[in-house]
Design a protein around this motif. Structure first.
Motif, short mmCIF file in Angstrom:
data_model
loop_
_atom_site.label_atom_id
_atom_site.label_comp_id
_atom_site.label_asym_id
_atom_site.label_seq_id
_atom_site.Cartn_x
_atom_site.Cartn_y
_atom_site.Cartn_z
N ASP A 94 -5.00 6.78 -2.91
CA ASP A 94 -6.74 7.86 -3.74
C ASP A 94 -6.71 8.92 -4.06
N GLY A 95 -7.26 8.88 -5.10
CA GLY A 95 -7.73 9.94 -5.94
C GLY A 95 -6.64 10.32 -7.23
N LEU A 96 -6.24 8.60 -7.70
CA LEU A 96 -5.59 8.68 -9.12
C LEU A 96 -6.23 8.04 -9.90
N GLU A 97 -5.92 8.16 -10.92
CA GLU A 97 -6.32 8.11 -12.49
C GLU A 97 -5.21 7.20 -12.76
N ASP A 98 -5.16 5.94 -12.60
CA ASP A 98 -4.21 5.38 -13.26
C ASP A 98 -3.88 3.64 -12.89
N CYS A 99 -5.11 3.66 -13.65
CA CYS A 99 -5.69 1.96 -13.19
C CYS A 99 -5.07 1.18 -15.11
N VAL A 100 -4.74 0.44 -15.23
CA VAL A 100 -4.81 -0.20 -16.07
C VAL A 100 -5.15 -0.99 -17.00
N LEU A 101 -5.36 -2.22 -17.48
CA LEU A 101 -5.77 -2.57 -18.31
C LEU A 101 -5.62 -4.16 -18.29
N SER B 80 1.33 10.81 -2.36
CA SER B 80 2.43 11.25 -2.54
C SER B 80 3.67 10.73 -3.23
N TYR B 81 3.52 9.49 -2.37
CA TYR B 81 4.52 8.60 -2.96
C TYR B 81 4.20 8.22 -4.62
N ARG B 82 3.31 7.69 -5.24
CA ARG B 82 2.73 7.45 -5.78
C ARG B 82 3.04 7.85 -6.39
N LEU B 83 2.65 9.41 -7.03
CA LEU B 83 3.12 10.34 -7.54
C LEU B 83 4.29 10.45 -8.42
N GLN B 84 5.96 10.25 -7.32
CA GLN B 84 7.55 10.21 -7.96
C GLN B 84 7.49 9.53 -8.65
N ARG C 148 0.53 -0.82 -0.76
CA ARG C 148 0.14 0.14 0.05
C ARG C 148 0.88 1.49 0.22
N LEU C 149 0.67 2.32 -0.59
CA LEU C 149 1.47 3.46 -1.08
C LEU C 149 0.31 4.39 -0.75
#
Length: 421
Positions: free
Chosen positions: A336-343, A128-132, A124-125
């Motif tokens: 939370d709050g990100l749009e980074d889903c993959v297919l 703010s860390y995922r966005l790096q 779990r991230l």
């Protein structure tokens, strides 16, 4: 979750006190020891040491799941306790460094003498860390836009130039598949740049066919060329695909490595089709390796757009429940709050008969790839694609395939030909 920390959850097995072993884990992957050493001040520990958040005993065993010479030397035997351990790590120990993140959550822990089982279950991230880290170039929405299919499952297939097809023969097969109505075509994972069909020749030949099909029909078929290679070669291959008007490249993730895929992501706008071949070596033992949730989290940080999840009722070892959970993991934001889903890419023994279970369990935000289900249809590839589209229509309408097939000859033929094989 605090913004300065991330969390990892493990399933462990040990004949020792599980709480003590959890502290060993936290020390091993941060300060380096569970006991204080010279120079290890309170300030240093507060800043850098990982923290055990929770330990939950979940089972006992009369025999160890894995051998352990360290325990044998010490004459330590069972019974063995299995427990879930949740550990919090400081982000600043690692920074935006994917190889070091992987080494922290899935590194020397597997070799600890205190354990006879170690599996990373959840990672779990904080946002703010995922966005790096790198984001997907296309993801789900971008892939749909590139292909021109806004709704419904994307239908794909696999070609195998590794069986000896020349660039011209491969292009001819791609032409047949384009005419058959597929949305997506991919190379096989064991065919990248063979002598008999090098990418330098195969990409221009195939893309000429795809461009001609697009100009004639308006349909842009997405082709995932397998460019798995050393980093510089992958970048050069991706540049060639882009120059020829392609939209996607594929990499064997475990073979290429995190850094190579990150470098590829940063050098091309193309969709990265992530093939997970070799994942079974990391996941098949219930007390070793890692779950797909953790695995896909790490690879999404490298910027992939598609992730293989295998298929329902398929030819591989995973249970249907595991496949479905894997697909759902792909379609969840990493934070939370990100749009980074993959297919999620479904494959392995998929055909019209596996569509109802797939639709019921996973919906239609997916890539459904069928090799034999299209190419081996007794009436040809076009009929194979038609049988898949009919099966998806039947699933959406809640009609059993057998009943729907009475007005759908391609599906009827598929059911009679493939069922039971």
């Amino acid at each position: 979750m605090r913004k300065d920390d991330f969390e990892a959850e493990y399933l462990i097995e040990t004949p020792l006190d599980v709480f003590r072993v959890a502290e060993v884990m936290a020390g091993e992957q941060s300060c380096g020891t569970f006991a204080r050493v010279a120079g290890e001040t309170d300030m240093l520990r507060a800043r850098a040491r990982a923290e055990v958040l929770n330990v939950e005993v979940v089972g006992r065993a009369d025999a160890p799941s894995l051998p352990n010479a360290w325990l044998a030397r010490k004459g330590i035997s069972g019974p063995w306790t299995q427990a879930r351990v949740r550990v919090r790590f400081p982000v600043d120990n690692i920074g935006a460094n994917l190889p070091t993140l992987a080494a922290t959550v899935a590194g020397n822990l597997y070799d600890l003498g205190e354990t006879t089982g170690m599996r990373l279950e959840v990672l779990r991230l904080p946002s703010s860390y995922r966005l790096q880290f790198d984001m997907p170039s296309m993801g789900v929405a971008g892939t749909r836009s590139a292909i021109g299919v806004a709704h419904g499952a994307l239908l794909g297939t696999i070609i195998k130039p590794n069986v000896g097809l020349s660039p011209e023969q491969t292009a001819g097969l791609v032409g047949i598949l384009c005419e058959a109505g597929v949305d997506f075509i991919k190379d096989d994972e064991v065919c990248a740049n063979p002598v008999h069909a090098p990418l330098s020749e195969r990409v221009p030949a195939v893309m000429a066919v795809i461009r001609a099909h697009r100009e004639r029909t308006g349909k842009q078929v997405m082709m995932a060329f397998n460019i798995s290679d050393d980093t510089d070669a992958m970048r050069a291959h991706a540049d060639l695909v882009e120059r020829e008007g392609g939209t996607c490249v594929m990499a064997s993730l475990n073979s290429c490595g995190f850094s190579a895929v990150q470098t590829l992501r940063r050098s091309t706008p193309l969709a990265l089709h992530g093939h997970r071949n070799g994942f079974g070596a990391l996941s098949r033992h219930p007390l070793l390796g890692m779950s797909f949730q953790a695995y896909q989290t790490l690879w999404r940080l490298a910027g992939v757009d598609h992730m293989h999840v295998h298929g329902l009722q398929g030819k591989f070892s995973q249970t249907d429940a595991e496949v479905v959970e894997s697909a759902r993991d792909c379609l969840k934001p990493l934070a939370d709050g990100l749009e980074d889903c993959v297919l999620p890419a479904f494959s392995s023994g998929q055909w019209a008969g596996t569509v109802p279970a797939t639709y019921e369990a996973a919906g239609e935000d997916l890539l459904f790839m069928s090799g034999g289900g299209i190419l081996a249809h007794p009436d040809g590839p076009a009929a194979g694609v038609a049988s898949l589209r009919q099966a998806w229509e039947a699933a959406r309408e809640g009609i059993a395939l057998e009943a729907f097939s009475r007005g759908a000859p391609e599906l009827q033929r598929a059911l009679s030909f493939f069922d039971g094989r």
